[in-house]
Design a protein around this motif. Structure first.
Motif, PDB file in Angstrom:
ATOM      1  N   THR A  31       1.262  -0.934   0.011  1.00 56.62           N
ATOM      2  CA  THR A  31      -0.031   0.053   0.152  1.00 56.62           C
ATOM      3  C   THR A  31       0.686   1.506  -0.427  1.00 56.62           C
ATOM      4  N   TYR A  33       0.087   5.978  -0.034  1.00 48.41           N
ATOM      5  CA  TYR A  33      -0.792   7.144   0.783  1.00 48.41           C
ATOM      6  C   TYR A  33      -0.223   8.173  -0.181  1.00 48.41           C
ATOM      7  N   LEU A  50      -1.184  -0.216  -4.351  1.00 46.69           N
ATOM      8  CA  LEU A  50      -2.795   0.112  -3.606  1.00 46.69           C
ATOM      9  C   LEU A  50      -3.056   1.699  -2.948  1.00 46.69           C
ATOM     10  N   GLY A  52      -4.710   1.798  -0.433  1.00 39.07           N
ATOM     11  CA  GLY A  52      -6.113   1.513   0.060  1.00 39.07           C
ATOM     12  C   GLY A  52      -6.420   1.897   1.246  1.00 39.07           C
ATOM     13  N   ASP A  53      -7.902   1.543   1.664  1.00 38.60           N
ATOM     14  CA  ASP A  53      -8.255   2.497   2.547  1.00 38.60           C
ATOM     15  C   ASP A  53      -8.083   2.627   3.875  1.00 38.60           C
ATOM     16  N   SER A  54      -7.058   1.769   4.051  1.00 42.33           N
ATOM     17  CA  SER A  54      -6.667   1.860   5.529  1.00 42.33           C
ATOM     18  C   SER A  54      -5.474   3.147   5.404  1.00 42.33           C
ATOM     19  N   ASP A  92      -8.487   1.865  -3.535  1.00 42.03           N
ATOM     20  CA  ASP A  92      -9.949   1.210  -2.912  1.00 42.03           C
ATOM     21  C   ASP A  92     -10.849   2.063  -2.786  1.00 42.03           C
ATOM     22  N   LYS A 122     -10.524  -1.481  -6.105  1.00 35.46           N
ATOM     23  CA  LYS A 122     -11.352  -2.139  -5.738  1.00 35.46           C
ATOM     24  C   LYS A 122     -11.865  -1.967  -4.696  1.00 35.46           C
ATOM     25  N   HIS A 146     -11.449  -8.532  -3.706  1.00 35.84           N
ATOM     26  CA  HIS A 146     -11.420  -8.418  -1.921  1.00 35.84           C
ATOM     27  C   HIS A 146     -12.324  -9.366  -1.217  1.00 35.84           C
ATOM     28  N   VAL A 189      -7.691  -9.778  -4.080  1.00 34.12           N
ATOM     29  CA  VAL A 189      -6.235  -9.992  -2.563  1.00 34.12           C
ATOM     30  C   VAL A 189      -7.736 -10.555  -1.695  1.00 34.12           C
ATOM     31  N   GLU A 191      -7.661 -12.014   2.441  1.00 33.74           N
ATOM     32  CA  GLU A 191      -7.517 -11.319   3.661  1.00 33.74           C
ATOM     33  C   GLU A 191      -7.266 -12.603   4.269  1.00 33.74           C
ATOM     34  N   ILE A 212      -2.525 -11.826   1.798  1.00 33.24           N
ATOM     35  CA  ILE A 212      -2.687 -11.279   3.114  1.00 33.24           C
ATOM     36  C   ILE A 212      -2.771 -12.051   4.664  1.00 33.24           C
ATOM     37  N   ILE A 222       0.202  -9.065  -0.478  1.00 30.32           N
ATOM     38  CA  ILE A 222       0.603  -7.654   0.110  1.00 30.32           C
ATOM     39  C   ILE A 222       0.802  -7.273   1.393  1.00 30.32           C
ATOM     40  N   VAL A 224       0.402  -4.327   4.296  1.00 26.27           N
ATOM     41  CA  VAL A 224      -0.068  -1.899   4.586  1.00 26.27           C
ATOM     42  C   VAL A 224       1.602  -1.632   4.478  1.00 26.27           C
TER      43      VAL A 224
HETATM   44  O1  KIV Z   1      -7.132  -1.164   2.416  1.00 24.82           O
HETATM   45  C1  KIV Z   1      -6.308  -1.372   2.091  1.00 24.82           C
HETATM   46  O2  KIV Z   1      -4.394  -1.819   3.056  1.00 24.82           O
HETATM   47  C2  KIV Z   1      -6.194  -3.279   2.366  1.00 24.82           C
HETATM   48  C3  KIV Z   1      -4.948  -3.871   2.201  1.00 24.82           C
HETATM   49  C4  KIV Z   1      -5.152  -5.145   3.348  1.00 24.82           C
HETATM   50  C5  KIV Z   1      -5.271  -4.902   1.562  1.00 24.82           C
HETATM   51  O3  KIV Z   1      -6.867  -3.233   1.288  1.00 24.82           O
END
Ligand code: KIV
Length: 273
Positions: A31, A33, A50, A52-54, A92, A122, A146, A189, A191, A212, A222, A224
């Motif tokens: 990931t 950002y 990615l 990610g929405d993380s 995401d 995603k 996912h 993905v 998870e 993951i 993958i 984070v």
């Molecule tokens: O949002 C994210 O970081 C994810 C990964 C954990 C695959 O979806």
């Protein structure tokens, strides 16, 4: 001649990821950002980045991925895209932007593609979001699935524990994976599920399975970025391997800077005009 894509400077595409699976070459994903980190990660040879929405957790400090908005995801994705030359950039779709209404899902996916210039989106889920996936794919937007632990459903699950240990949930996951392939997703993905289950799915479907916490039978992995670089020390699941201890490195550097400022050691004569 090496067949490893790290030595291959050509842009990674969805077709190329599927070809990598066919050749048995593992796919490295991480990931990102923001612009600066995305640039470093891309230069190292990552295949897929990615957004990610993380970001909701590691950038905004929220407890879950649910609060992050479409505008915030577009902001992060736009910054990442500017730093990337080679990796495929996937963004995401945040919670609430694709589950309710497939027409809204399509316009939200179009916003991501137009405003951020990410190359794919995603979405979390299988049969429940079939209509949204179909509509987005019809517009020519590549979709990554996912399955397994889908953090946007944390309030339904009630826990971040391993998913699909029971047969009924495992069979639903296998059926969903086949569905995502049939609909035309380019990858998915998976998870936090048992390694044997993820390996079975990777064998049964022709599109890449990116794991993951899903074992080494997947077609790629993958993590984070904040977790694997050791920025986020509070999170230590069994599946996580830390490749750096940035928490300590940053803490040491910042403490030294504070000392140097307080002791009038910084700036010295060479560091001024
Ligand atoms: O949002 C994210 O970081 C994810 C990964 C954990 C695959 O979806």
């Amino acid at each position: 001649m090496s067949t490893n894509t790290v030595d291959d400077k050509r842009k990674v595409t969805t077709a190329r990821l599927i070809e990598m699976k066919r050749r048995g070459e593992k796919i490295a994903c991480l990931t990102a950002y923001d612009y600066s980190m995305a640039k470093l990660i891309d230069q190292a040879g990552m295949d897929l980045i990615l957004v990610g929405d993380s970001a909701s957790n590691v950038m905004a400090g929220n407890m879950t991925t649910l609060p992050i908005t479409l505008d915030q995801m577009i902001y992060h994705a736009k910054s990442v895209v500017k730093g990337v030359n080679r990796a495929l950039v996937v963004c995401d779709m945040p919670f609430g932007t694709y589950q309710g209404n497939s027409k809204e899902a399509l316009s939200n996916a179009i916003r991501i593609m137009k405003e951020s210039h990410a190359e794919a989106v995603k979405l979390e889920g299988g049969a429940e979001i079939r209509e949204s996936i179909e509509r987005i794919l019809c517009a020519g937007i590549p979709v990554m699935g996912h399955l397994g632990l889908t953090p946007q459903s944390i309030n339904k699950f009630g826990t971040y524990a391993v998913r699909a240990k029971e047969e009924a949930e495992a069979e639903k996951l296998v059926a969903d994976a086949h569905l995502l392939e049939e609909l035309g997703c380019f990858a998915m993905v998976i998870e936090k599920v048992p390694a044997t289950l993820a390996a079975r799915v990777a064998k049964e479907v022709s599109i890449p399975i990116i794991g993951i916490g899903a074992g080494n039978g997947c077609d790629g992995q993958i993590l984070v970025m904040h977790d694997m670089l050791g920025i986020n020390q509070g999170f230590s699941p069994k599946f996580l391997r830390r490749y750096a201890d940035l928490d300590n490195i940053i803490n040491g550097a910042v403490s030294q800077y504070i000392d140097d400022v307080k002791n009038v050691d910084f700036p010295n004569e060479k560091e001024q005009y």
